[in-house]
Design a protein around this motif. Structure first.
Motif, PDB file in Angstrom:
ATOM      1  N   PHE A 181       6.776  -6.363  -7.787  1.00 58.70           N
ATOM      2  CA  PHE A 181       7.139  -7.779  -7.705  1.00 58.70           C
ATOM      3  C   PHE A 181       5.944  -8.688  -7.436  1.00 58.70           C
ATOM      4  O   PHE A 181       5.708  -9.647  -8.163  1.00 58.70           O
ATOM      5  N   ASP A 182       5.184  -8.418  -6.387  1.00 58.33           N
ATOM      6  CA  ASP A 182       4.101  -9.335  -6.016  1.00 58.33           C
ATOM      7  C   ASP A 182       2.934  -9.261  -6.992  1.00 58.33           C
ATOM      8  O   ASP A 182       2.561  -8.187  -7.477  1.00 58.33           O
ATOM      9  N   ASP A 183       2.363 -10.427  -7.247  1.00 57.75           N
ATOM     10  CA  ASP A 183       1.218 -10.542  -8.144  1.00 57.75           C
ATOM     11  C   ASP A 183       0.024  -9.739  -7.608  1.00 57.75           C
ATOM     12  O   ASP A 183      -0.183  -9.641  -6.395  1.00 57.75           O
ATOM     13  N   GLU A 184      -0.751  -9.185  -8.516  1.00 56.28           N
ATOM     14  CA  GLU A 184      -1.884  -8.335  -8.126  1.00 56.28           C
ATOM     15  C   GLU A 184      -2.868  -9.066  -7.217  1.00 56.28           C
ATOM     16  O   GLU A 184      -3.399  -8.482  -6.264  1.00 56.28           O
ATOM     17  N   LYS A 185      -3.117 -10.342  -7.483  1.00 56.85           N
ATOM     18  CA  LYS A 185      -4.069 -11.095  -6.658  1.00 56.85           C
ATOM     19  C   LYS A 185      -3.600 -11.183  -5.208  1.00 56.85           C
ATOM     20  O   LYS A 185      -4.407 -11.080  -4.274  1.00 56.85           O
ATOM     21  N   LEU A 186      -2.300 -11.366  -5.006  1.00 56.90           N
ATOM     22  CA  LEU A 186      -1.750 -11.398  -3.649  1.00 56.90           C
ATOM     23  C   LEU A 186      -2.039 -10.086  -2.926  1.00 56.90           C
ATOM     24  O   LEU A 186      -2.406 -10.073  -1.749  1.00 56.90           O
ATOM     25  N   LEU A 187      -1.858  -8.993  -3.637  1.00 57.83           N
ATOM     26  CA  LEU A 187      -2.055  -7.672  -3.041  1.00 57.83           C
ATOM     27  C   LEU A 187      -3.524  -7.426  -2.706  1.00 57.83           C
ATOM     28  O   LEU A 187      -3.845  -6.891  -1.641  1.00 57.83           O
ATOM     29  N   VAL A 188      -4.411  -7.831  -3.597  1.00 58.32           N
ATOM     30  CA  VAL A 188      -5.849  -7.666  -3.354  1.00 58.32           C
ATOM     31  C   VAL A 188      -6.268  -8.421  -2.097  1.00 58.32           C
ATOM     32  O   VAL A 188      -7.056  -7.926  -1.282  1.00 58.32           O
ATOM     33  N   ASP A 189      -5.718  -9.613  -1.917  1.00 60.26           N
ATOM     34  CA  ASP A 189      -6.110 -10.472  -0.794  1.00 60.26           C
ATOM     35  C   ASP A 189      -5.785  -9.865   0.570  1.00 60.26           C
ATOM     36  O   ASP A 189      -6.447 -10.182   1.565  1.00 60.26           O
ATOM     37  N   VAL A 190      -4.748  -9.006   0.642  1.00 63.35           N
ATOM     38  CA  VAL A 190      -4.388  -8.418   1.944  1.00 63.35           C
ATOM     39  C   VAL A 190      -5.038  -7.050   2.167  1.00 63.35           C
ATOM     40  O   VAL A 190      -4.773  -6.383   3.162  1.00 63.35           O
ATOM     41  N   LYS A 191      -5.890  -6.643   1.233  1.00 62.70           N
ATOM     42  CA  LYS A 191      -6.759  -5.465   1.395  1.00 62.70           C
ATOM     43  C   LYS A 191      -6.010  -4.155   1.695  1.00 62.70           C
ATOM     44  O   LYS A 191      -6.161  -3.559   2.772  1.00 62.70           O
ATOM     45  N   PRO A 192      -5.220  -3.689   0.737  1.00 60.79           N
ATOM     46  CA  PRO A 192      -4.588  -2.372   0.910  1.00 60.79           C
ATOM     47  C   PRO A 192      -5.641  -1.264   0.854  1.00 60.79           C
ATOM     48  O   PRO A 192      -6.768  -1.495   0.390  1.00 60.79           O
ATOM     49  N   THR A 193      -5.286  -0.088   1.306  1.00 65.02           N
ATOM     50  CA  THR A 193      -6.207   1.050   1.234  1.00 65.02           C
ATOM     51  C   THR A 193      -6.557   1.352  -0.220  1.00 65.02           C
ATOM     52  O   THR A 193      -7.707   1.644  -0.552  1.00 65.02           O
ATOM     53  N   TYR A 194      -5.540   1.287  -1.079  1.00 65.98           N
ATOM     54  CA  TYR A 194      -5.723   1.507  -2.513  1.00 65.98           C
ATOM     55  C   TYR A 194      -4.947   0.441  -3.283  1.00 65.98           C
ATOM     56  O   TYR A 194      -3.888  -0.004  -2.836  1.00 65.98           O
ATOM     57  N   LEU A 195      -5.482   0.053  -4.433  1.00 67.12           N
ATOM     58  CA  LEU A 195      -4.736  -0.769  -5.382  1.00 67.12           C
ATOM     59  C   LEU A 195      -4.515   0.100  -6.615  1.00 67.12           C
ATOM     60  O   LEU A 195      -5.477   0.580  -7.220  1.00 67.12           O
ATOM     61  N   VAL A 196      -3.256   0.315  -6.966  1.00 66.26           N
ATOM     62  CA  VAL A 196      -2.914   1.235  -8.051  1.00 66.26           C
ATOM     63  C   VAL A 196      -2.313   0.443  -9.210  1.00 66.26           C
ATOM     64  O   VAL A 196      -1.318  -0.261  -9.033  1.00 66.26           O
ATOM     65  N   LYS A 197      -2.919   0.574 -10.393  1.00 67.22           N
ATOM     66  CA  LYS A 197      -2.494  -0.231 -11.538  1.00 67.22           C
ATOM     67  C   LYS A 197      -1.591   0.520 -12.512  1.00 67.22           C
ATOM     68  O   LYS A 197      -1.002  -0.098 -13.398  1.00 67.22           O
TER      69      LYS A 197
END
Length: 206
Positions: free
Chosen positions: A181-197
């Motif tokens: 649901f959430d946009d990728e940029k939102l997720l990047v901004d909160v600094k997850p351990t991994y970003l999986v595409k």
């Protein structure tokens, strides 16, 4: 490194976005949210749940009621819902490698059981449901204690900012997936351990 992989449900495992989009006009009418009629669902994907509450002036209580309504409609449409593309293959691969897989979701246990039963899926050893949209950190902590898990051996996989924030708050690793649901940029901004595409890329994190 990890022994247990815990997944969010909506958006992460199943593709429920089209259903939510189809419910949008009904939700606007039923909850008297006519000021939102000029927006599309894509506008909400660019904002976290906290931002939606603040910027669109929707109370947390109303968010809870809307979520309950969506869950009721999801139950009716379970036979029409499917896995996100590539997710089932990912789950089967993780299972074949001996990891323990579970689900922690804000959706109802009834909906999760109904979906898994409809797909004849037995890949999860536990399923937990939290009614609190902003209490996933507490729900995760309780689940970890109940299952006697080690935090360093747990990876949570979710598609929303609140998933990432909950995990960071209690000190467990989190993989944020960009197909939910959430946009990728939102997720990047909160600094997850991994970003999986893509689902297959989650295997590289294990």
């Amino acid at each position: 490194m990890y022994r247990t992989i815990i997944f969010d449900f909506d958006g992460t495992l199943i593709d429920s976005e089209k259903l939510v989009q189809s419910l949008f006009p009904t939700i606007i009418d039923e909850f008297n949210l006519t000021h939102l009629s000029k927006y599309a669902l894509s506008d909400f994907k660019k904002k976290s749940l906290k931002q939606i509450i603040t910027e669109f002036k929707i109370s947390p209580l109303l968010i809870f009621k809307i979520n309950k309504k969506v869950q009721e409609e999801v139950f009716k449409k379970i036979p029409e819902l499917d896995w996100q593309e590539g997710v089932l293959q990912m789950l089967e691969m993780i299972n074949s490698r001996g990891y323990d897989q579970g689900i922690l979701t804000s959706n109802s246990r009834k909906n999760v059981d109904h979906f898994l039963s409809s797909k004849q899926c037995e890949l999860f050893s536990f399923i937990a449901s939290s009614k609190h949209l902003f209490g996933k950190d507490k729900a995760l902590n309780q689940l970890i204690k109940r299952k006697k898990l080690m935090k360093r051996e747990v990876l949570y996989v979710g598609d929303e900012v609140r998933d990432v924030e909950a995990c960071l708050k209690i000190g467990i690793d989190v993989a944020a997936v960009s197909w939910g649901f959430d946009d990728e940029k939102l997720l990047v901004d909160v600094k997850p351990t991994y970003l999986v595409k893509h689902p297959k890329n989650l295997l590289e994190c294990l």
